[in-house]
Scaffold this motif. Structure first.
Motif, PDB file in Angstrom:
ATOM      1  N   GLU A   1       0.829  -1.207   0.000  1.00 10.97           N
ATOM      2  CA  GLU A   1       0.000   0.000   0.000  1.00 10.97           C
ATOM      3  C   GLU A   1       0.865   1.259   0.000  1.00 10.97           C
ATOM      4  OE1 GLU A   1      -4.011  -0.967   1.389  1.00 10.97           O
ATOM      5  OE2 GLU A   1      -3.128  -1.956  -0.347  1.00 10.97           O
TER       6      GLU A   1
ATOM      7  N   PRO B   1      -0.084   3.377  -3.513  1.00  9.06           N
ATOM      8  CA  PRO B   1      -1.238   3.859  -2.752  1.00  9.06           C
ATOM      9  C   PRO B   1      -2.529   3.941  -3.570  1.00  9.06           C
ATOM     10  CG  PRO B   1       0.380   5.610  -3.063  1.00  9.06           C
ATOM     11  CD  PRO B   1       1.002   4.357  -3.580  1.00  9.06           C
TER      12      PRO B   1
ATOM     13  N   PRO C   1      -4.953  -0.264  -4.098  1.00 11.69           N
ATOM     14  CA  PRO C   1      -4.898  -1.052  -2.864  1.00 11.69           C
ATOM     15  C   PRO C   1      -5.024  -2.547  -3.128  1.00 11.69           C
ATOM     16  CG  PRO C   1      -6.961   0.177  -3.018  1.00 11.69           C
ATOM     17  CD  PRO C   1      -6.086   0.666  -4.126  1.00 11.69           C
TER      18      PRO C   1
END
Lengths: 594, 177
Positions: free
Chosen positions: A142, A146, A149
């Motif tokens: 993550e 980002p 996910p």
């Protein structure tokens, strides 16, 4: 939402690795760099995460010593720091959590690790430890990606081929708790090693494997050895790979070999009057691993010096060196772990000594070749009294960096049938450290894009124990029969009605069934009943249980039959279905200590 | 709360060149602030992390994994060559692993030592160091005396300790009996 990536996770006994590829036209597998603590307050990204947990002290938590970029106020650490703390604080360090997951003498959801830790350490369960490693990998993903996910990606998680349904279920539980999406797929590690080889070969593999041939995958990890046999068949003019057998779960691996080397070398230091402290023992362990790889490579040197550096800041004066001969290491390791043996030799079961701590049930016979002999003898065909050896051997695991181990294994196997010259190392690169994660990634990609898949289904047959009716004899247990509920080779995404006489179950009370599995009984169909069996034939694992409830009914007894399912994701389920009523109840494994 | 946000902004501007330039433009009135509706992010409780020199982190790694500082700090005169060699073997092996992992050093040229090489005409003196009879602007040809080195990456560990301990390279080790 369509996934952008496929992610392969190797949750190893000693190291965990994460590989990924975009789900595009072509497969491009990369390893995720995993940021982790390598010392107090110090974070570095490595290709693998050592599967260790260190349970921190109050001072460490309050000073933020164990914090990660994504986690504040951490009271534990996973990865390199945790592994190195194992030497100084074994009572605060959890290792080999994965081996505990399939150890059915203990409650694997109970906080029991570190085993034998003092009371001031707040222990964790094997499932929690596995969850911590997976959470670390998920967080690493993550923070690197980002905007994509992990819950939106395709995830493939590997387990040992020899993992029983309970250990698979517990792994799944840990994975879901760590935030891995619920549609992730479980894949067997040795198959994953083949998928990595296939990814690296491209279309060339069709030239290297011929119809009728077989491949033995010998996967020796840090703590476990896993065997799998694959056959090459033909269907509609196409080559098809089929997984035909998997071996028992063997708790012997590379760490045992490094410890054995370190033990024999430490005798030499003792002769010089040097007593090693824990820190020096670990450094000796690392030096011995390096010595093993150097001395046991083909054409390696005849001697190698092993030093233990002085503990204090006076390093040079405190350093002691011994010379280690190739012959010494060879006799300790080659003859200890890969002894010459016949095809009819079997692993030796040593009688347990009077007192035995529960701990992990390490193999009493570390002779891996004897375990392989038993496996090949059971699963490879015999022509006119001679065994037909596997044509190819695929090696996996860092142990095989000492290439003499590969040579020795091939030599021992060739001697089993001197007329059969076909047993060779599978041609191509064997990526010993990272192939499981890479292969998992290739599997996920093939599944999404319609590439080559290994067939196989379930590698074992499963049975529930049924007590026979009849007059009870005081003091004697009722005779037990084993009812086959899952046949060998049952495919993922299918179900089987189990024909049997009706079984009466009590409503409102927990009912429990003993549960067995077999590596060798490949012909039993669902509903087949065994009256008696040998210890080699059926292995007992954790019992299955359920509490039946019936609404709006006065009944105290329900007649049921069994219905077994293997989900699309490789998870085993057993259901009791009412014969006269509408109800159905799922049986769950009871992993508690008896 | 306001003070916290201001101090966070301060550190962001201090360490992010691009951001500090646009901040300057914003203050000068050259740039209109872009209005974006972003979901509110949870505010991190922690203070901005102090930054420590990568050089200290590198030293710390070399000492932790290879005992590098111990060996270079010791007086070599007290020991025989064999003693120094025995200790150096392990330290050099482990130092090499650290440096390879963090920098992936590669030779600057594939040409082997002693073989001939030709420089481009307008080369950067940082890339080629010529010795001997040099006149004019080149291109030059000569023999490689050393292949040079370059780091293909620079991955020194991040550090998250506090100001008080940033210069500590290795902790005191205490054995409790």
């Amino acid at each position: 939402m369509a996934s952008k990536y496929v992610i392969g996770i190797d949750l190893g006994t000693t190291n965990s690795v994460m590989a990924y590829s975009e789900l595009g036209e072509s497969l491009d597998i990369k390893l995720l760099k995993i940021p982790q603590l390598v010392a107090e307050n110090t974070i570095e990204a490595h290709d693998s995460l050592p599967s260790f947990s260190y349970l921190g002290t109050t001072a460490e938590t309050e000073n933020g010593t164990l914090n990660l970029p994504w986690a504040e106020e951490r009271d534990f650490a996973t990865g390199t720091l945790a592994r190195s703390r194992g030497a100084d604080f074994p009572e605060r360090t959890v290792g080999a959590a994965k081996s505990w997951l399939c150890h059915n003498k203990v409650d694997r959801r109970a906080a029991i690790l570190p085993w034998n830790a003092p009371s001031e350490v707040s222990k964790i369960s094997p499932v929690t430890a596995a969850q911590q490693y997976l959470e670390h990998l998920v967080s690493a993903w993550e923070s690197e990606f980002p905007t994509t996910p992990i819950r939106e990606q395709q995830v493939v998680l590997t387990v040992p081929a020899s993992f029983d349904p309970v250990a698979r279920e517990l792994t799944r539980e840990a994975a879901l708790a760590a935030g891995i999406p619920s549609d992730f797929v479980l894949l067997e590690e040795p198959q994953s090693a083949i998928y990595a080889w296939l990814a690296q070969q491209g279309d060339q593999w069709r030239k290297k494997l011929k119809v009728g041939q077989s491949v033995l995958i010998c996967d020796i990890g840090g703590g476990t050895t896993d065997l799998t046999l694959i056959s090459v068949d033909e269907e509609d003019g196409e080559l098809v790979l089929r997984r035909v057998a998997v071996g028992d779960h063997l708790l012997v691996g590379g760490d045992n070999m490094d410890l054995a080397t370190a033990h024999s070398v430490s005798q030499k230091f003792a002769e010089k009057g040097t007593k090693l402290n824990p820190w020096q023992s670990v450094s000796l362990w690392h030096s011995c691993r390096a010595a093993k790889e150097a001395l046991l490579s083909v054409d390696g040197p005849a001697t190698h010096s092993v030093s233990v550096l002085g503990r204090g800041s006076k390093l040079i004066g405190g350093t002691i060196t011994v010379e280690v001969d190739k012959s010494e290491i060879a006799s300790a390791l080659l003859d200890g772990f890969f002894p010459a043996c016949g095809i009819d030799d079997r692993p030796q079961r040593q009688p347990a000594s009077g007192f035995q701590e529960i701990g992990l049930p390490y193999e009493s016979d570390p002779g891996i070749t004897r375990h392989i002999a038993a496996f090949v003898n059971a699963h490879c065909s015999h022509d006119s009294g001679e065994v037909k050896l596997p044509n190819h051997v695929l090696f996996n695991g860092g142990v095989f960096k000492a290439t003499e181990f590969q040579e020795r294994l091939l030599q021992v196997m060739s001697d089993w049938n001197p007329n059969d010259h076909s047993c060779q190392r599978l041609d191509g690169t064997h990526d010993l450290d990272f192939s499981v994660a890479r292969g998992a990634c290739n599997y996920g990609w093939s599944k999404a894009t319609g590439g080559i898949r290994i067939r196989g289904g379930v590698a074992k047959s499963y049975y529930v124990g049924i007590e026979t009716a009849g007059l009870a004899i005081p003091g004697a247990p009722r005779p037990l029969k084993a009812l086959c509920v899952v046949p060998f080779g049952m495919e993922e995404g299918t179900q089987a009605d189990v024909p049997s006489s009706e079984i009466g179950l009590v409503v409102g009370q927990p009912v429990s069934f003993r549960f067995f599995e077999s590596n060798t009984r490949k012909e039993d169909a669902p509903g087949f009943v065994l009256d008696h069996w040998t210890e080699e034939e059926l292995d007992e694992t954790d019992p299955l249980q359920a509490t039946l409830t019936l609404e709006n009914s006065e009944e105290t007894f329900v007649p049921v039959k069994f219905d077994s399912r293997i989900t699309e994701l490789g998870i085993f389920e057993l259901w009791c279905v009412g014969v006269n009523s509408q109800g159905q109840w799922k049986l769950e494994f009871n992993v508690r200590e008896e | 709360m306001g003070l916290m946000a201001a101090s966070k902004a301060f550190f962001k501007l201090l360490f992010n060149k691009e951001l500090s330039e646009s901040f300057q433009q914003l203050v000068d009135g050259r740039l209109q602030p872009k209005l974006e509706s972003k979901p509110a992010k949870p505010v991190r409780k922690s203070e901005p992390k102090p930054k420590r020199s990568d050089a200290i982190s590198l030293l710390s790694a070399l000492q932790r994994e290879a005992r590098f500082l111990d060996i270079v700090s010791e007086s070599l005169g007290d020991y025989s060559d064999a003693q120094v060699g025995a200790a150096a073997r392990d330290v050099l092996r482990d130092s090499g692993k650290v440096i390879e992992r963090m920098f992936s050093l590669r030779p600057l040229t594939e040409v082997e030592d002693g073989a001939s090489i030709e420089t481009p005409s307008n080369f950067d003196p940082a890339e080629y160091r010529l010795t001997g009879n040099v006149s004019g602007d080149g291109p030059f040809s000569g023999n490689v005396a050393h292949h040079g080195w370059k780091a293909t990456k620079c991955d020194v560990p991040q550090w998250s300790g506090n100001k008080k301990t940033e210069m500590i390279v290795a902790p005191i080790e205490v054995e409790i009996a």
